[in-house]
Scaffold this motif. Sequence first.
Motif, mmCIF file in Angstrom:
data_model
loop_
_atom_site.group_PDB
_atom_site.id
_atom_site.type_symbol
_atom_site.label_atom_id
_atom_site.label_comp_id
_atom_site.label_asym_id
_atom_site.label_seq_id
_atom_site.Cartn_x
_atom_site.Cartn_y
_atom_site.Cartn_z
ATOM 1 N N ASP A 4 0.828 -1.204 0.000
ATOM 2 C CA ASP A 4 0.000 0.000 0.000
ATOM 3 C C ASP A 4 0.865 1.258 0.000
ATOM 4 O O ASP A 4 0.551 2.235 -0.676
ATOM 5 N N ASP A 5 1.958 1.244 0.776
ATOM 6 C CA ASP A 5 2.861 2.390 0.812
ATOM 7 C C ASP A 5 3.492 2.632 -0.552
ATOM 8 O O ASP A 5 3.604 3.762 -0.998
ATOM 9 N N SER A 7 2.333 1.702 -3.524
ATOM 10 C CA SER A 7 1.345 2.179 -4.493
ATOM 11 C C SER A 7 0.964 3.636 -4.220
ATOM 12 O O SER A 7 0.724 4.397 -5.159
ATOM 13 N N GLU A 8 0.924 4.040 -2.952
ATOM 14 C CA GLU A 8 0.643 5.445 -2.635
ATOM 15 C C GLU A 8 1.772 6.342 -3.119
ATOM 16 O O GLU A 8 1.530 7.423 -3.661
ATOM 17 N N ASP A 9 3.018 5.892 -2.919
ATOM 18 C CA ASP A 9 4.162 6.664 -3.402
ATOM 19 C C ASP A 9 4.155 6.765 -4.925
ATOM 20 O O ASP A 9 4.435 7.821 -5.486
ATOM 21 N N GLU A 10 3.829 5.665 -5.587
ATOM 22 C CA GLU A 10 3.771 5.688 -7.053
ATOM 23 C C GLU A 10 2.641 6.584 -7.545
ATOM 24 O O GLU A 10 2.799 7.295 -8.538
ATOM 25 N N ALA A 11 1.527 6.579 -6.844
ATOM 26 C CA ALA A 11 0.409 7.457 -7.214
ATOM 27 C C ALA A 11 0.795 8.926 -7.021
ATOM 28 O O ALA A 11 0.469 9.779 -7.851
ATOM 29 N N ARG A 12 1.504 9.212 -5.934
ATOM 30 C CA ARG A 12 1.961 10.585 -5.693
ATOM 31 C C ARG A 12 2.943 11.034 -6.771
ATOM 32 O O ARG A 12 2.873 12.152 -7.272
ATOM 33 N N GLU A 14 3.068 9.849 -9.840
ATOM 34 C CA GLU A 14 2.290 10.012 -11.068
ATOM 35 C C GLU A 14 1.573 11.371 -11.086
ATOM 36 O O GLU A 14 1.560 12.060 -12.101
ATOM 37 N N ARG A 15 0.989 11.770 -9.959
ATOM 38 C CA ARG A 15 0.329 13.081 -9.881
ATOM 39 C C ARG A 15 1.338 14.212 -10.080
ATOM 40 O O ARG A 15 1.061 15.193 -10.773
ATOM 41 N N VAL A 93 11.046 6.717 -4.686
ATOM 42 C CA VAL A 93 10.085 5.650 -4.954
ATOM 43 C C VAL A 93 10.798 4.411 -5.484
ATOM 44 O O VAL A 93 10.520 3.311 -5.044
#
Length: 98
Positions: A4-5, A7-12, A14-15, A93
Motif C-alpha cells: 500500500d505504501d 502504491s501510494e508513493d507511485e500514485a503521488r 504520477e500526480r 520511490v
Amino acid sequence: MMADDISEDEARLERALRAQERLGWVISALAVLLTAGFMVALTLDWPLLARSLFGHAVTGFAVVAMGLLSLFIAAIALFSAVANRNDALRRAVTKGDR
C-alpha cells in the motif's frame, strides 16, 4: 501494508509528473502568446512602446523585450525546480521498490 505504501508513493509520483507536464504546457502556451503579442505590438508600432525611456537610448519595446526574456528565464527556473523535485521523488520511490 508495504504494498500500500509503494502504491501510494507511485500514485503521488504520477500526480507530480502530470502536474509537471501541465506546467510545461502552460509555460509553452504563455510563451507563444506573449511572443506573438509582442510581435503584433512591434508590427503596429504602438506609440506607447515606441517612446524613449531612460534618456534617448532605451525604448519601451526594449524594456518589454527584456521583461519577456526575464519572464522566460524565471519560467525555465521554475520548471527546472519542479523537475528536480520530481526526480528526487522518483529516486525515493524506486529506492523503496528494491
